[in-house]
Design a protein around this motif. Structure first.
Motif, short mmCIF file in Angstrom:
data_model
loop_
_atom_site.label_atom_id
_atom_site.label_comp_id
_atom_site.label_asym_id
_atom_site.label_seq_id
_atom_site.Cartn_x
_atom_site.Cartn_y
_atom_site.Cartn_z
N PRO A 99 -6.03 0.57 -8.07
CA PRO A 99 -5.23 1.53 -8.94
C PRO A 99 -3.64 0.76 -9.82
N LYS A 100 -4.10 -0.67 -9.78
CA LYS A 100 -3.07 -1.60 -10.51
C LYS A 100 -3.99 -1.52 -11.28
N ASN A 101 -4.70 -1.83 -12.25
CA ASN A 101 -6.31 -1.32 -13.15
C ASN A 101 -6.49 -2.71 -13.11
N GLN A 102 -7.19 -3.28 -11.97
CA GLN A 102 -8.05 -4.55 -11.81
C GLN A 102 -8.81 -4.16 -11.69
N THR A 103 -9.79 -5.12 -11.87
CA THR A 103 -10.68 -5.19 -11.87
C THR A 103 -11.74 -5.79 -10.69
N VAL A 104 -11.99 -4.64 -9.67
CA VAL A 104 -12.68 -5.04 -8.20
C VAL A 104 -14.01 -5.25 -8.31
N THR A 105 -14.30 -6.13 -8.61
CA THR A 105 -15.92 -6.67 -7.62
C THR A 105 -16.76 -6.82 -6.26
N PHE A 106 -17.21 -6.21 -6.44
CA PHE A 106 -18.00 -6.06 -5.08
C PHE A 106 -19.64 -7.07 -4.90
N THR A 107 -20.13 -8.05 -4.75
CA THR A 107 -21.45 -9.36 -4.17
C THR A 107 -22.28 -8.92 -3.23
N TYR A 108 -23.27 -8.20 -3.34
CA TYR A 108 -23.66 -9.54 -2.14
C TYR A 108 -24.33 -10.43 -1.72
N ARG A 168 -9.22 -0.77 -2.95
CA ARG A 168 -9.13 0.15 -3.13
C ARG A 168 -9.67 1.03 -4.68
N SER A 169 -10.17 1.85 -5.16
CA SER A 169 -11.13 2.49 -5.61
C SER A 169 -9.40 3.83 -6.90
N LYS A 170 -8.88 3.15 -7.75
CA LYS A 170 -8.30 4.18 -8.77
C LYS A 170 -8.94 5.90 -8.55
N GLU A 171 -10.21 5.46 -9.21
CA GLU A 171 -10.68 6.90 -9.07
C GLU A 171 -10.67 7.97 -8.27
N ILE A 172 -10.90 7.02 -6.67
CA ILE A 172 -11.07 7.95 -5.36
C ILE A 172 -8.96 8.35 -4.97
N MET A 173 -8.61 6.53 -5.32
CA MET A 173 -6.86 7.56 -4.82
C MET A 173 -6.29 8.24 -5.82
N ASP A 174 -6.86 8.52 -6.46
CA ASP A 174 -6.12 9.31 -7.75
C ASP A 174 -6.76 11.11 -7.42
N GLU A 175 -8.00 10.12 -6.90
CA GLU A 175 -7.91 12.39 -6.31
C GLU A 175 -7.47 12.40 -5.11
N ALA A 191 -4.73 11.85 -3.75
CA ALA A 191 -3.09 12.10 -4.69
C ALA A 191 -2.62 13.27 -5.84
N LYS A 192 -4.05 13.74 -6.11
CA LYS A 192 -4.59 15.09 -6.59
C LYS A 192 -4.77 16.01 -5.50
N MET A 193 -5.03 15.93 -3.98
CA MET A 193 -5.19 16.63 -3.44
C MET A 193 -3.72 16.69 -2.02
N MET A 194 -3.45 15.67 -2.20
CA MET A 194 -2.13 15.51 -1.32
C MET A 194 -0.87 15.90 -2.23
N SER A 195 -0.65 16.23 -3.83
CA SER A 195 0.16 16.36 -4.04
C SER A 195 1.67 16.60 -3.61
N GLY A 196 2.04 15.47 -3.93
CA GLY A 196 3.94 15.84 -3.19
C GLY A 196 3.93 15.60 -2.30
N ASP A 197 3.08 15.41 -1.05
CA ASP A 197 3.34 15.86 0.78
C ASP A 197 3.85 14.23 0.98
N ARG A 212 1.20 6.55 2.30
CA ARG A 212 1.29 5.77 3.90
C ARG A 212 -0.58 4.71 3.17
N LEU A 213 -1.06 4.96 2.72
CA LEU A 213 -2.55 4.65 2.05
C LEU A 213 -2.44 3.35 1.79
#
Length: 151
Positions: free
Chosen positions: A62-71, A130-137, A139-145, A150-151
């Protein structure tokens, strides 16, 4: 080599996944315990490695930072001797000569088990993976409550 029953087709693997967030000097390491369906230890190893490499991912938080997961590799791979059913044993650990005080430290009260712990606010000092894409989604679903704070 460990004892592997002839009809074995389930294994348990512990995958070590490292997460790095751009701009944060601390990494986050997850040990993911997964089931592996295979007909031999070698196939179980290959499939566990495949699952691990499938964890590799890069996205924006959500802060537009690159997150990298590496096995990074396997920590543990073992056969599951019992059937996958209620009460089937997946793994065991053996300790010998444990004092009562040490044994008590191994026990976790119900209220402290992860499944019963309340959600905590996000710690701002912890790397935010956290994924910005998922958190944006969300936020759309929960808009305004107010749920998104809390997430």
């Amino acid at each position: 080599m460990a004892y592997i029953p002839k009809d074995t087709n389930w294994y348990i693997a512990e995958l070590v996944i490292e997460c790095n967030v751009e701009g944060n000097p601390r990494n986050v390491v997850h040990v993911n315990i997964v089931l592996v369906h295979a007909s031999s230890p070698e196939e179980a190893f290959e499939k566990a490695e495949e699952l691990g490499y499938e964890s590799n991912d890069t996205y924006l938080n959500p802060k537009n930072q690159t997150v990298t997961f590496t096995y990074r590799g396997l920590r543990h791979l073992d056969v599951i001797h019992d059937e996958l059913e209620h009460g089937g044993e997946l793994m065991f650990e053996e300790k010998i000569g444990i004092r009562e005080s040490e044994l008590q430290q191994m026990l976790t009260p119900k209220c402290q088990l992860a499944i019963f712990r309340p959600l905590k606010p996000i710690d701002p000092s912890k790397p935010d993976y956290r994924s910005k894409e998922i958190m944006d989604e969300v936020a759309k679903m929960m808009s305004g409550d107010g749920v998104i704070e809390r997430l």
